[in-house]
Design an enzyme around this catalytic site. Sequence first.
Site, PDB file in Angstrom:
ATOM      1  N   GLN A 144      86.150 -44.051 111.560  1.00 49.32           N
ATOM      2  CA  GLN A 144      86.946 -43.875 112.778  1.00 49.32           C
ATOM      3  C   GLN A 144      85.988 -43.694 113.970  1.00 49.32           C
ATOM      4  O   GLN A 144      85.032 -42.923 113.885  1.00 49.32           O
ATOM      5  CB  GLN A 144      87.839 -42.628 112.658  1.00 49.32           C
ATOM      6  CG  GLN A 144      88.655 -42.560 111.381  1.00 49.32           C
ATOM      7  CD  GLN A 144      89.997 -43.240 111.485  1.00 49.32           C
ATOM      8  OE1 GLN A 144      90.495 -43.511 112.563  1.00 49.32           O
ATOM      9  NE2 GLN A 144      90.585 -43.533 110.347  1.00 49.32           N
ATOM     10  N   HIS A 198      89.881 -36.527 106.965  1.00 50.10           N
ATOM     11  CA  HIS A 198      88.794 -36.543 107.957  1.00 50.10           C
ATOM     12  C   HIS A 198      88.603 -35.120 108.478  1.00 50.10           C
ATOM     13  O   HIS A 198      88.582 -34.878 109.682  1.00 50.10           O
ATOM     14  CB  HIS A 198      89.106 -37.538 109.071  1.00 50.10           C
ATOM     15  CG  HIS A 198      89.135 -38.956 108.603  1.00 50.10           C
ATOM     16  ND1 HIS A 198      88.004 -39.723 108.484  1.00 50.10           N
ATOM     17  CD2 HIS A 198      90.166 -39.736 108.188  1.00 50.10           C
ATOM     18  CE1 HIS A 198      88.332 -40.921 108.025  1.00 50.10           C
ATOM     19  NE2 HIS A 198      89.641 -40.955 107.830  1.00 50.10           N
ATOM     20  N   ASN A 219      87.078 -38.783  99.940  1.00 52.69           N
ATOM     21  CA  ASN A 219      86.448 -39.556 101.010  1.00 52.69           C
ATOM     22  C   ASN A 219      86.708 -38.936 102.369  1.00 52.69           C
ATOM     23  O   ASN A 219      87.842 -38.576 102.698  1.00 52.69           O
ATOM     24  CB  ASN A 219      86.959 -41.005 100.986  1.00 52.69           C
ATOM     25  CG  ASN A 219      86.616 -41.724  99.696  1.00 52.69           C
ATOM     26  OD1 ASN A 219      87.478 -42.055  98.909  1.00 52.69           O
ATOM     27  ND2 ASN A 219      85.336 -41.950  99.456  1.00 52.69           N
ATOM     28  N   ASP A 274      94.172 -48.364 101.350  1.00 53.21           N
ATOM     29  CA  ASP A 274      93.381 -48.129 102.568  1.00 53.21           C
ATOM     30  C   ASP A 274      92.726 -49.431 103.006  1.00 53.21           C
ATOM     31  O   ASP A 274      91.594 -49.459 103.490  1.00 53.21           O
ATOM     32  CB  ASP A 274      92.331 -47.040 102.345  1.00 53.21           C
ATOM     33  CG  ASP A 274      91.707 -46.532 103.642  1.00 53.21           C
ATOM     34  OD1 ASP A 274      92.248 -46.839 104.730  1.00 53.21           O
ATOM     35  OD2 ASP A 274      90.671 -45.832 103.577  1.00 53.21           O
TER      36      ASP A 274
END
Length: 379
Positions: A144, A198, A219, A274
């Site tokens: 991102q 995240h 992840n 994803d």
Amino acid sequence: MTTIVTVIKHACICTGETIIADGYIRFAKTILAVGPMTDFQPLANEKVIWGQGKIIVPGFIDVHSHGGYGIDAMNATPNELIKMIQLMAKNEGITSYFCTTMTQSVDQISHAMQTIATAAQHTPLIQGIHLEGPFIAPKFKGAQPAAAIIAPDPTLVANWQKQANGLIKLITYAPEITGATALETFCLQQGITLSIGHSAATRAQLKNSAATHVTHLYNAQSLAVHREPGVMGHALLEPNLTVELIMDGFHNAPDMVDLAYRLKGATRIELITDSMRAKGLGDGKSELGGQAVTVSGNEARLADGTIAGSVLRFDDAFRNSMRFTSATLLDAVKMASVNQATEFGLSQKGSLAAGKDADLNILSADYQLQATYCLGQAI
């Protein structure tokens, strides 16, 4: 117009609740009947498909996918989105799909909301939107773009939800950042599922979070170490948290997938791809959120080596769930369809029962996809 009724006979049918070794399923737009062949009674003028050696499972549900086949939810036109999702249905067996955005400018996300809402008016395959960011932790931004990360803002989400015609069903955010509590309160009021992702959060911080979902477990999140469980440890320890897993054998080692399966069980794992626009295009150069991506084999990476989404097909994830773990066919169906439908209130989706939408996949004996039906229509 005459309604076409189809019946598949003598197939192995995994309904999502049980397995019928020698069964039949009769459907038009919805499922009319499903059961063992001992209960079968023929109807006049129905189309018969012989199912010997075939396995029938519910259509797959992907709640985290950014794109594929050269198309991305952030900048596609409505027609492009429809084309992309039809290809995912035909090639991968996905019959319900959450278009997933990423951390970009407020205006770019607004544009995506409007585009997805328009596309959803013309295809039943779009069942929701997953906002991945922009309210995330810079330390675990992954692919991102850092410049577009902003503080949580319920007003922005309210505007996006209006533009999306209420399609936002899932939001990935970092619960530890300033302003997250107000975002949680708003999302709970609006029925939007909160997902930890995240994030650099500690277990202590997460115990106070309202999140019930974890984005791509392992992840882009704080990992478990001997003195701090982090997001990873919290996800594995909390029985009521549902976790996403990218089962491509690359994002997560198969042994780590198996660890999650042993600790969470089949009812708390959801298969996701994803996937990004490069899926289905083979090796070469691509793009994600304005960042150059190189695809080689099953790996997609940014120029600095960071993993950039995936090129995973959902049917491969389905097969891998049984390869990497001790999961049975019924367990795999739960992870591919049942759990998503249950968590997000897709009451007509996710399992095979009379009255539900006729979304189903026909597989070979070795689980290769052979045909897909959405609302009774062959894709």
